[in-house]
Design a protein around this motif. Structure first.
Motif, PDB file in Angstrom:
ATOM      1  N   THR A  97       0.845  -1.194   0.000  1.00  0.00           N
ATOM      2  CA  THR A  97       0.000   0.000   0.000  1.00  0.00           C
ATOM      3  C   THR A  97       0.880   1.244   0.000  1.00  0.00           C
ATOM      4  O   THR A  97       2.019   1.218   0.474  1.00  0.00           O
ATOM      5  CB  THR A  97      -0.933   0.038   1.228  1.00  0.00           C
ATOM      6  OG1 THR A  97      -0.132   0.027   2.425  1.00  0.00           O
ATOM      7  CG2 THR A  97      -1.862  -1.162   1.245  1.00  0.00           C
ATOM      8  N   ARG A  98       0.348   2.296  -0.542  1.00  0.00           N
ATOM      9  CA  ARG A  98       1.025   3.595  -0.551  1.00  0.00           C
ATOM     10  C   ARG A  98      -0.004   4.685  -0.280  1.00  0.00           C
ATOM     11  O   ARG A  98      -1.188   4.516  -0.589  1.00  0.00           O
ATOM     12  CB  ARG A  98       1.688   3.866  -1.907  1.00  0.00           C
ATOM     13  CG  ARG A  98       2.822   2.928  -2.269  1.00  0.00           C
ATOM     14  CD  ARG A  98       4.072   3.214  -1.459  1.00  0.00           C
ATOM     15  NE  ARG A  98       5.218   2.474  -1.968  1.00  0.00           N
ATOM     16  CZ  ARG A  98       5.495   1.212  -1.654  1.00  0.00           C
ATOM     17  NH1 ARG A  98       4.683   0.542  -0.842  1.00  0.00           N
ATOM     18  NH2 ARG A  98       6.561   0.604  -2.150  1.00  0.00           N
ATOM     19  N   ASP A  99       0.451   5.787   0.285  1.00  0.00           N
ATOM     20  CA  ASP A  99      -0.443   6.933   0.459  1.00  0.00           C
ATOM     21  C   ASP A  99       0.355   8.219   0.323  1.00  0.00           C
ATOM     22  O   ASP A  99       1.565   8.248   0.543  1.00  0.00           O
ATOM     23  CB  ASP A  99      -1.180   6.871   1.800  1.00  0.00           C
ATOM     24  CG  ASP A  99      -0.242   6.999   2.981  1.00  0.00           C
ATOM     25  OD1 ASP A  99       0.112   8.136   3.341  1.00  0.00           O
ATOM     26  OD2 ASP A  99       0.143   5.952   3.550  1.00  0.00           O
ATOM     27  N   THR A 102      -0.241  12.815  -0.809  1.00  0.00           N
ATOM     28  CA  THR A 102      -1.159  13.918  -1.129  1.00  0.00           C
ATOM     29  C   THR A 102      -1.442  14.030  -2.620  1.00  0.00           C
ATOM     30  O   THR A 102      -2.413  14.666  -3.022  1.00  0.00           O
ATOM     31  CB  THR A 102      -0.569  15.254  -0.637  1.00  0.00           C
ATOM     32  OG1 THR A 102       0.734  15.446  -1.223  1.00  0.00           O
ATOM     33  CG2 THR A 102      -0.432  15.256   0.882  1.00  0.00           C
ATOM     34  N   VAL A 137       1.240   8.594  -5.920  1.00  0.00           N
ATOM     35  CA  VAL A 137       0.871   7.327  -5.292  1.00  0.00           C
ATOM     36  C   VAL A 137       0.738   6.230  -6.343  1.00  0.00           C
ATOM     37  O   VAL A 137       1.228   5.117  -6.177  1.00  0.00           O
ATOM     38  CB  VAL A 137      -0.450   7.471  -4.502  1.00  0.00           C
ATOM     39  CG1 VAL A 137      -0.909   6.110  -3.983  1.00  0.00           C
ATOM     40  CG2 VAL A 137      -0.266   8.447  -3.342  1.00  0.00           C
ATOM     41  N   LEU A 154      -6.999   2.713  -6.113  1.00  0.00           N
ATOM     42  CA  LEU A 154      -6.549   4.063  -5.731  1.00  0.00           C
ATOM     43  C   LEU A 154      -7.795   4.857  -5.358  1.00  0.00           C
ATOM     44  O   LEU A 154      -8.709   4.991  -6.164  1.00  0.00           O
ATOM     45  CB  LEU A 154      -5.816   4.737  -6.893  1.00  0.00           C
ATOM     46  CG  LEU A 154      -5.238   6.136  -6.615  1.00  0.00           C
ATOM     47  CD1 LEU A 154      -4.133   6.060  -5.558  1.00  0.00           C
ATOM     48  CD2 LEU A 154      -4.703   6.761  -7.899  1.00  0.00           C
ATOM     49  N   ARG A 175      -8.564   9.994   0.327  1.00  0.00           N
ATOM     50  CA  ARG A 175      -8.647   9.982   1.782  1.00  0.00           C
ATOM     51  C   ARG A 175      -9.234  11.321   2.213  1.00  0.00           C
ATOM     52  O   ARG A 175      -8.788  12.380   1.752  1.00  0.00           O
ATOM     53  CB  ARG A 175      -7.249   9.786   2.366  1.00  0.00           C
ATOM     54  CG  ARG A 175      -7.222   9.675   3.892  1.00  0.00           C
ATOM     55  CD  ARG A 175      -5.795   9.520   4.380  1.00  0.00           C
ATOM     56  NE  ARG A 175      -5.000  10.690   4.001  1.00  0.00           N
ATOM     57  CZ  ARG A 175      -3.719  10.651   3.665  1.00  0.00           C
ATOM     58  NH1 ARG A 175      -3.101   9.493   3.606  1.00  0.00           N
ATOM     59  NH2 ARG A 175      -3.066  11.749   3.359  1.00  0.00           N
ATOM     60  N   GLY A 224      -5.747  13.570   0.791  1.00  0.00           N
ATOM     61  CA  GLY A 224      -4.704  12.647   0.373  1.00  0.00           C
ATOM     62  C   GLY A 224      -5.276  11.488  -0.426  1.00  0.00           C
ATOM     63  O   GLY A 224      -6.485  11.423  -0.688  1.00  0.00           O
ATOM     64  N   TRP A 225      -4.370  10.582  -0.794  1.00  0.00           N
ATOM     65  CA  TRP A 225      -4.771   9.427  -1.603  1.00  0.00           C
ATOM     66  C   TRP A 225      -4.123   8.160  -1.062  1.00  0.00           C
ATOM     67  O   TRP A 225      -2.991   8.183  -0.583  1.00  0.00           O
ATOM     68  CB  TRP A 225      -4.369   9.631  -3.062  1.00  0.00           C
ATOM     69  CG  TRP A 225      -5.116  10.762  -3.709  1.00  0.00           C
ATOM     70  CD1 TRP A 225      -4.817  12.090  -3.638  1.00  0.00           C
ATOM     71  CD2 TRP A 225      -6.299  10.647  -4.489  1.00  0.00           C
ATOM     72  NE1 TRP A 225      -5.741  12.834  -4.321  1.00  0.00           N
ATOM     73  CE2 TRP A 225      -6.672  11.973  -4.875  1.00  0.00           C
ATOM     74  CE3 TRP A 225      -7.089   9.583  -4.922  1.00  0.00           C
ATOM     75  CZ2 TRP A 225      -7.790  12.240  -5.649  1.00  0.00           C
ATOM     76  CZ3 TRP A 225      -8.204   9.835  -5.701  1.00  0.00           C
ATOM     77  CH2 TRP A 225      -8.542  11.161  -6.054  1.00  0.00           C
ATOM     78  N   GLN A 226      -4.871   7.074  -1.134  1.00  0.00           N
ATOM     79  CA  GLN A 226      -4.368   5.771  -0.695  1.00  0.00           C
ATOM     80  C   GLN A 226      -4.575   4.771  -1.824  1.00  0.00           C
ATOM     81  O   GLN A 226      -5.539   4.844  -2.575  1.00  0.00           O
ATOM     82  CB  GLN A 226      -5.115   5.289   0.553  1.00  0.00           C
ATOM     83  CG  GLN A 226      -4.867   6.133   1.795  1.00  0.00           C
ATOM     84  CD  GLN A 226      -5.679   5.630   2.982  1.00  0.00           C
ATOM     85  OE1 GLN A 226      -6.847   5.280   2.844  1.00  0.00           O
ATOM     86  NE2 GLN A 226      -5.049   5.595   4.151  1.00  0.00           N
ATOM     87  N   SER A 247      -3.404   0.505  -3.319  1.00  0.00           N
ATOM     88  CA  SER A 247      -2.784  -0.796  -3.074  1.00  0.00           C
ATOM     89  C   SER A 247      -2.668  -1.557  -4.394  1.00  0.00           C
ATOM     90  O   SER A 247      -3.410  -1.298  -5.346  1.00  0.00           O
ATOM     91  CB  SER A 247      -3.600  -1.620  -2.073  1.00  0.00           C
ATOM     92  OG  SER A 247      -4.893  -1.911  -2.597  1.00  0.00           O
TER      93      SER A 247
END
Length: 237
Positions: free
Chosen positions: A58-60, A62, A67, A100, A103, A112-114, A116
């Motif tokens: 996973t990555r997160d 702004t 991302v 994607l 957040r 922000g953005w998350q 996987s």
């Protein structure tokens, strides 16, 4: 205005239909006499021979683009490593879920953005799969599962089916004898198959990534019980 001939024809047709229906009901009643409903099952336990390991990360951040790029780079690196050891049927490589999503902060706005990504290694060659999983550094192991391969399932299902059919036939003969009949004939039958697998038993799944480098991920397969049920009815004679 209907003619007497037409009325007579209609009456004759209606009478024939009623007679035919009554005859069919009588025949059906006669046929359903001395009918027994039976069921029997056969089961074979076999070692699971198909391993599937899912690796993910996973990555997160702004920036959605950043991302997404980070996830793509992690997946590309893992794919390059996995494809070097890929072999059809022994270890197949495929990508899994890629997501994607935004957040939200307490004010309801996006802050922000998350995301996987997932890679799946699957096949019959357990050492090849676990060894490859241990070498991949950009993704971590998220799931291990075991199952029966299509070939193994077909073979075992055939054995369980033969067992169930023989038991059905033996039970039908026994029931017929118990009711004083000398034989029976099969009226209808249905066959259903399924398998019940034991849960996967991966060991030391929480290994640190540094410990997993260039090392096989230790796993242990369970067993599946393939069950075939035969049910139907027989005419006792």
């Amino acid at each position: 205005m209907r003619t007497p001939t037409l009325i007579a024809a209609c009456a004759l047709f209606a009478g024939a239909a009623l007679a035919s229906s009554a005859m069919a009901q009588t025949m059906q009643h006669e046929i359903l006499q001395n009918v027994a409903q039976l069921s029997a099952s056969g089961s074979v336990e076999v070692q699971q021979d198909l391993l599937s390991i899912s690796l993910s990360t996973t990555r997160d951040g702004t920036d959605a683009g950043v991302v997404q790029t980070q996830l793509k780079q992690a997946l590309d690196t893992a794919l390059t490593e996995a494809k070097q050891a890929a072999a059809t049927g022994q270890m197949d490589v495929r990508t899994g879920n890629f997501s994607l999503y935004p957040r939200y902060g307490k004010d309801g706005k996006i802050n922000g953005w998350q995301g996987s990504t997932e890679l799946v290694l699957e096949g019959k060659d357990f050492p090849r799969i676990t060894g490859t999983a241990g070498k991949i550094q950009t993704l971590t192991m998220s799931n291990v599962s075991f199952a029966l391969s299509r070939e193994q399932r077909a073979k075992v299902e055939g054995e369980a089916q033969a067992q169930a059919i023989e038991r059905f036939k033996a039970k039908a003969a026994e029931v017929a004898r118990s009711f004083g009949f000398g034989s029976y004939s099969l009226r209808e039958v249905s066959i259903n198959a399924n398998d019940q697998g034991s849960p996967p038993r991966p060991r030391m799944m929480a290994m640190a990534k540094a410990e997993m480098a260039d090392a096989s991920v230790p796993v242990e397969a369970g067993k599946s019980t393939v069950l075939v049920n035969v049910s139907g009815s027989v005419q006792m004679k």
